[in-house]
Each structure stands twice: as structure tokens, then as C-alpha cells.
Design a protein around this motif. Sequence first.
Motif, PDB file in Angstrom:
ATOM      1  N   VAL A  79       0.842  -1.204   0.000  1.00 23.99           N
ATOM      2  CA  VAL A  79       0.000   0.000   0.000  1.00 23.99           C
ATOM      3  C   VAL A  79       0.875   1.250   0.000  1.00 23.99           C
ATOM      4  N   TRP A  80       1.959   1.211   0.764  1.00 22.00           N
ATOM      5  CA  TRP A  80       2.763   2.420   0.990  1.00 22.00           C
ATOM      6  C   TRP A  80       4.180   2.351   0.426  1.00 22.00           C
ATOM      7  N   LEU A  81       4.684   1.153   0.161  1.00 20.32           N
ATOM      8  CA  LEU A  81       6.050   1.007  -0.329  1.00 20.32           C
ATOM      9  C   LEU A  81       6.046   0.558  -1.788  1.00 20.32           C
ATOM     10  N   VAL A  82       7.013   1.029  -2.557  1.00 21.02           N
ATOM     11  CA  VAL A  82       7.089   0.669  -3.975  1.00 21.02           C
ATOM     12  C   VAL A  82       8.480   0.141  -4.308  1.00 21.02           C
ATOM     13  N   GLN A  83       8.571  -0.575  -5.416  1.00 22.32           N
ATOM     14  CA  GLN A  83       9.833  -1.044  -5.951  1.00 22.32           C
ATOM     15  C   GLN A  83       9.823  -0.781  -7.447  1.00 22.32           C
ATOM     16  N   ARG A  84      10.564   0.218  -7.883  1.00 26.05           N
ATOM     17  CA  ARG A  84      10.563   0.587  -9.296  1.00 26.05           C
ATOM     18  C   ARG A  84      10.963  -0.599 -10.167  1.00 26.05           C
ATOM     19  N   GLY A  85      10.170  -0.838 -11.189  1.00 23.83           N
ATOM     20  CA  GLY A  85      10.474  -1.882 -12.154  1.00 23.83           C
ATOM     21  C   GLY A  85       9.904  -3.242 -11.822  1.00 23.83           C
ATOM     22  N   SER A  86       9.341  -3.424 -10.627  1.00 21.61           N
ATOM     23  CA  SER A  86       8.815  -4.737 -10.265  1.00 21.61           C
ATOM     24  C   SER A  86       7.315  -4.804 -10.523  1.00 21.61           C
ATOM     25  N   PRO A  87       6.851  -5.879 -11.161  1.00 22.71           N
ATOM     26  CA  PRO A  87       5.408  -6.033 -11.384  1.00 22.71           C
ATOM     27  C   PRO A  87       4.653  -6.312 -10.087  1.00 22.71           C
ATOM     28  N   GLU A  88       5.386  -6.592  -9.012  1.00 22.86           N
ATOM     29  CA  GLU A  88       4.762  -6.836  -7.714  1.00 22.86           C
ATOM     30  C   GLU A  88       4.455  -5.535  -6.976  1.00 22.86           C
ATOM     31  N   SER A  89       4.777  -4.396  -7.589  1.00 25.92           N
ATOM     32  CA  SER A  89       4.647  -3.107  -6.918  1.00 25.92           C
ATOM     33  C   SER A  89       3.869  -2.115  -7.768  1.00 25.92           C
ATOM     34  N   LYS A  90       3.220  -1.165  -7.095  1.00 28.72           N
ATOM     35  CA  LYS A  90       2.663  -0.025  -7.806  1.00 28.72           C
ATOM     36  C   LYS A  90       3.814   0.842  -8.299  1.00 28.72           C
ATOM     37  N   LYS A  91       3.544   1.730  -9.235  1.00 21.78           N
ATOM     38  CA  LYS A  91       4.606   2.596  -9.729  1.00 21.78           C
ATOM     39  C   LYS A  91       4.883   3.706  -8.719  1.00 21.78           C
ATOM     40  N   PRO A  92       6.131   4.198  -8.654  1.00 19.87           N
ATOM     41  CA  PRO A  92       6.454   5.290  -7.739  1.00 19.87           C
ATOM     42  C   PRO A  92       5.527   6.483  -7.945  1.00 19.87           C
ATOM     43  N   GLY A  93       5.059   7.039  -6.845  1.00 18.95           N
ATOM     44  CA  GLY A  93       4.116   8.140  -6.902  1.00 18.95           C
ATOM     45  C   GLY A  93       2.687   7.721  -6.630  1.00 18.95           C
ATOM     46  N   ASP A  94       2.429   6.408  -6.693  1.00 19.19           N
ATOM     47  CA  ASP A  94       1.077   5.905  -6.453  1.00 19.19           C
ATOM     48  C   ASP A  94       0.908   5.355  -5.044  1.00 19.19           C
ATOM     49  N   GLU A  95       1.860   5.654  -4.158  1.00 16.65           N
ATOM     50  CA  GLU A  95       1.761   5.140  -2.796  1.00 16.65           C
ATOM     51  C   GLU A  95       0.472   5.618  -2.121  1.00 16.65           C
ATOM     52  N   GLY A  96      -0.039   4.808  -1.218  1.00 15.89           N
ATOM     53  CA  GLY A  96      -1.219   5.198  -0.456  1.00 15.89           C
ATOM     54  C   GLY A  96      -2.452   4.391  -0.823  1.00 15.89           C
ATOM     55  N   VAL A  97      -3.572   4.768  -0.226  1.00 22.07           N
ATOM     56  CA  VAL A  97      -4.813   3.995  -0.367  1.00 22.07           C
ATOM     57  C   VAL A  97      -5.601   4.348  -1.625  1.00 22.07           C
ATOM     58  N   ASP A  98      -5.179   5.340  -2.377  1.00 26.08           N
ATOM     59  CA  ASP A  98      -5.796   5.702  -3.652  1.00 26.08           C
ATOM     60  C   ASP A  98      -7.142   6.402  -3.429  1.00 26.08           C
ATOM     61  N   SER A  99      -7.660   7.001  -4.480  1.00 21.07           N
ATOM     62  CA  SER A  99      -8.904   7.764  -4.395  1.00 21.07           C
ATOM     63  C   SER A  99     -10.116   6.840  -4.487  1.00 21.07           C
ATOM     64  N   ASP A 100     -11.265   7.339  -4.015  1.00 19.81           N
ATOM     65  CA  ASP A 100     -12.504   6.564  -4.123  1.00 19.81           C
ATOM     66  C   ASP A 100     -12.858   6.292  -5.577  1.00 19.81           C
ATOM     67  N   GLU A 101     -12.548   7.235  -6.455  1.00 21.14           N
ATOM     68  CA  GLU A 101     -12.871   7.060  -7.866  1.00 21.14           C
ATOM     69  C   GLU A 101     -12.072   5.905  -8.464  1.00 21.14           C
ATOM     70  N   ASN A 102     -10.768   5.880  -8.201  1.00 26.07           N
ATOM     71  CA  ASN A 102      -9.939   4.805  -8.741  1.00 26.07           C
ATOM     72  C   ASN A 102     -10.262   3.452  -8.114  1.00 26.07           C
ATOM     73  N   GLN A 103     -10.657   3.482  -6.846  1.00 28.67           N
ATOM     74  CA  GLN A 103     -10.980   2.238  -6.147  1.00 28.67           C
ATOM     75  C   GLN A 103     -12.428   1.797  -6.382  1.00 28.67           C
ATOM     76  N   LYS A 104     -13.196   2.640  -7.059  1.00 28.97           N
ATOM     77  CA  LYS A 104     -14.583   2.317  -7.416  1.00 28.97           C
ATOM     78  C   LYS A 104     -15.425   1.980  -6.175  1.00 28.97           C
ATOM     79  N   VAL A 105     -15.378   2.894  -5.196  1.00 27.89           N
ATOM     80  CA  VAL A 105     -16.178   2.711  -3.989  1.00 27.89           C
ATOM     81  C   VAL A 105     -17.119   3.899  -3.813  1.00 27.89           C
ATOM     82  N   GLY A 106     -18.140   3.719  -2.966  1.00 25.87           N
ATOM     83  CA  GLY A 106     -19.096   4.787  -2.708  1.00 25.87           C
ATOM     84  C   GLY A 106     -19.865   5.160  -3.954  1.00 25.87           C
TER      85      GLY A 106
END
Length: 225
Positions: A79-106
Motif C-alpha cells: 500500500v505504501w512502499l514501492v519497488q521501481r520496475g517490479s510487477p509486484e509493486s505499484k509505480k512510484p508516486g502511487d503510494e497510499g490507499v488511492d482515491s474513491d474514484e480509482n478504487q470504485k467505492v461509494g
Amino acid sequence: MKRFVRDNGLSLFFFAIFLLALLGQSVAGLLRTNQELAEHGRPLETYWSFVFSSDFVVDVAENWQSEFLQFLLFIAATVWLVQRGSPESKKPGDEGVDSDENQKVGAYAPANGPRWARVTGWRRTVYENSLVLVMGAIFFMSWLVQSLSGVVVMNEENAQHGEPAITWAQYIVSPEFWDRTLQNWQSEFLAVGSMVAFSIFLRQRGSSESKPVGLPHAVSAQESE
């Protein structure tokens, strides 16, 4: 049936080999135990008495708790840590719980989405953290079973050597308990870290756990989209 097997092939495959491995462990463990009992002139155990024995249960629970701890920490860390270049990780800059819009909630949840994703309050909080909560619950229960079975095994060994029995509280702070526990933890953490690092530079064509073969090392699959 064919469609069900096709759509659930990955989980069915691993569940099947899990059962086969567990069966193999129980048979091998019984043979080893009975060999030791025969060497000491003691009665042999039956298969079912061995499977329900503390010796077998502690070995199984010991592995389960380390596996679920591994995934619990990995899911939470990504959720909070990234590893550049790894498919097991989000891309740098996307750390965190993300927006409701992207998570499709509410208000952004689709009509056919999970019901608890469309509500607010504690139900959505539980659902949007349900993976970590379930992994954590299984880890804790496995750890508890391991510790309870382990103290039984240790007290049986103490009785054989004329030593006093110990309590559960004494066992969970003992070197015996932590030696068995940390042997599993360190191997699981190494495996996850290796997967994250190796997947930056190595590929497996067709696997969802790998980047496309021709993608540059420093670019993750998410960044290429």
C-alpha cells in the motif's frame, strides 16, 4: 464443469497440490515417528492418532502461520512502499490507499459491484481492508495453534527426561519456540523479497507475475499502460 475448472484453474491447482503435499507430510511423518518408536521398543501409532497428535499439528501450524504472515505483510506493505520496475509493486508516486474514484467505492462503485463497496461507514472500512483482516486472522489462529501444540510437545519431552512441565506463557518466550518460529519467518521474507527483486530483471512469458518480456527493467507493467 469445464468452465468452472477453467475459470478457477489456478486456485484449484494449488488447493489440489496442497492436499497432496499435506497427505505426503502426514504419511512421511507417521513413518518417521513409528521408526523412532520401534527403535525404543514402544507401541507404534496409527495414522489417525498421528494426524491428530500435537507433533503433527505443531509442524503444520508452524508453516501455515509463517506463510500467512508473509502475505499479510506483503499486502500491507505494498500500500505504501514501492519497488521501481517490479510487477509486484505499484509505480512510484502511487503510494497510499488511492482515491474513491480509482478504487470504485461509494458513489463511484458500479451497480454490479460488491454491496459493501457501495455503502459508507464501518462496513466499507471492513470490506476495503478485508484481505489484510482475513490474512491476519488466519496468521494469528495458526500461531496460536502452533504455540498451544508446541507446549504440549515440549512438556511430553520434558516428562521423558524427568524435567518439570512449563506453562504456555513460559513456552512462547522460550528459545525453543522462537527458534522454530524464526526459522520459518526468515525464509518467507527472503522468498518475497527475492520475488520482488528478481521480477525487475527476469521474465516469464505469459505469467501475470511477470512484466512483458521486452519491457525495460526500470519500467513496471503499470507504468507502461
